[in-house]
Design an enzyme around this catalytic site. Sequence first.
Site, PDB file in Angstrom:
ATOM      1  N   GLU A   1     -69.288 -23.348  33.760  1.00  0.00           N
ATOM      2  CA  GLU A   1     -68.536 -24.380  34.479  1.00  0.00           C
ATOM      3  C   GLU A   1     -69.401 -25.052  35.553  1.00  0.00           C
ATOM      4  O   GLU A   1     -70.018 -24.377  36.386  1.00  0.00           O
ATOM      5  CB  GLU A   1     -67.309 -23.749  35.138  1.00  0.00           C
ATOM      6  CG  GLU A   1     -66.447 -24.732  35.903  1.00  0.00           C
ATOM      7  CD  GLU A   1     -65.242 -24.072  36.579  1.00  0.00           C
ATOM      8  OE1 GLU A   1     -64.372 -24.814  37.063  1.00  0.00           O
ATOM      9  OE2 GLU A   1     -65.188 -22.828  36.621  1.00  0.00           O
TER      10      GLU A   1
ATOM     11  N   LYS B   1     -59.964 -29.949  33.476  1.00  0.00           N
ATOM     12  CA  LYS B   1     -59.400 -28.669  33.916  1.00  0.00           C
ATOM     13  C   LYS B   1     -57.993 -28.864  34.482  1.00  0.00           C
ATOM     14  O   LYS B   1     -57.775 -29.665  35.395  1.00  0.00           O
ATOM     15  CB  LYS B   1     -60.322 -28.033  34.957  1.00  0.00           C
ATOM     16  CG  LYS B   1     -59.953 -26.610  35.348  1.00  0.00           C
ATOM     17  CD  LYS B   1     -61.002 -26.019  36.285  1.00  0.00           C
ATOM     18  CE  LYS B   1     -60.699 -24.561  36.615  1.00  0.00           C
ATOM     19  NZ  LYS B   1     -61.738 -23.970  37.493  1.00  0.00           N
TER      20      LYS B   1
ATOM     21  N   CYS C   1     -62.534 -22.332  32.564  1.00  0.00           N
ATOM     22  CA  CYS C   1     -62.350 -21.211  33.483  1.00  0.00           C
ATOM     23  C   CYS C   1     -60.903 -20.743  33.574  1.00  0.00           C
ATOM     24  O   CYS C   1     -60.369 -20.160  32.649  1.00  0.00           O
ATOM     25  CB  CYS C   1     -62.932 -21.580  34.845  1.00  0.00           C
ATOM     26  SG  CYS C   1     -63.194 -20.157  35.950  1.00  0.00           S
TER      27      CYS C   1
END
Length: 283
Positions: free
Chosen positions: A49, A118, A152
Amino acid sequence: MRIAVMQASASILHAEGGGHEAVATNLALITDAAERASAAGADLLVTPELFTCGYAPAAVAPHLSDDVVRRIDDGAAAAARAHGLHLVYSAPRRAGADWTITATLVSPAGERLATHTKVHLFGGEEQETFAAGTSAPPVVDVAGVGVGLMVCYDVEFPEMVRAAAAAGADVVAVPTALTAEFAEVQDVLLPARALESQVAIAYANHVGPTPSAEGEIQLGGGSLILGPAGKLLASAPRTDAGTAEPALITADVTAADVAAARTRVPYLREHRPDLYRDWSDRT
């Protein structure tokens, strides 16, 4: 499909030279990993990430620019072309007046195939620096294997992984920046996500110290590849084991592996989202 996962320590974007030096250093590490992954026969390389600018939200935010992102995109595409593989990399991107965290999949020709923003931002520093996405994880067919993208913390929510599986994902590629204190994510949660949605997971983490708003934190390594029954196929050294270091791991996953897992226990076919939505509406 042979999957490679990169674990490494990134340089942090800073003001000197417009941030170009840190970006160039990080892209060089990605290019080196792509060369080694290609030599190992990998079809897909997954990187951590925000590795392209370094994972340090508060520190990098003042130095983000369209030029930095252009350099990242051009460098990642060049690495994929040079070594003839699909590449997943994570970068900041503009969304109106805001910045977001994204994962992008490019083809061996350097063509951008999909980008995911995200959805779940972890902790105050991320939430104060970036805006959250709202779109479901994209899924791209790569040589007959469905590859889904998330970033993540996203993978820690079962609904995200199930959405990717329902959209045709056989493999979920996850650039991440997990600190050493959360090793239970690798030990317990990720195998559960793989098993319950019957997808392989390629989880690429940083390793080593990085700055944060609260002081230096330790990113924990432990990058891994899980099969669609939750079995560990490959793993990298972890900080909590005292052996964390850069690594490149590989494992093979096929559409047949995924089909076999889904035939053995038909979770996806027999789950009943209509009921679950109704139950949720009543609470």
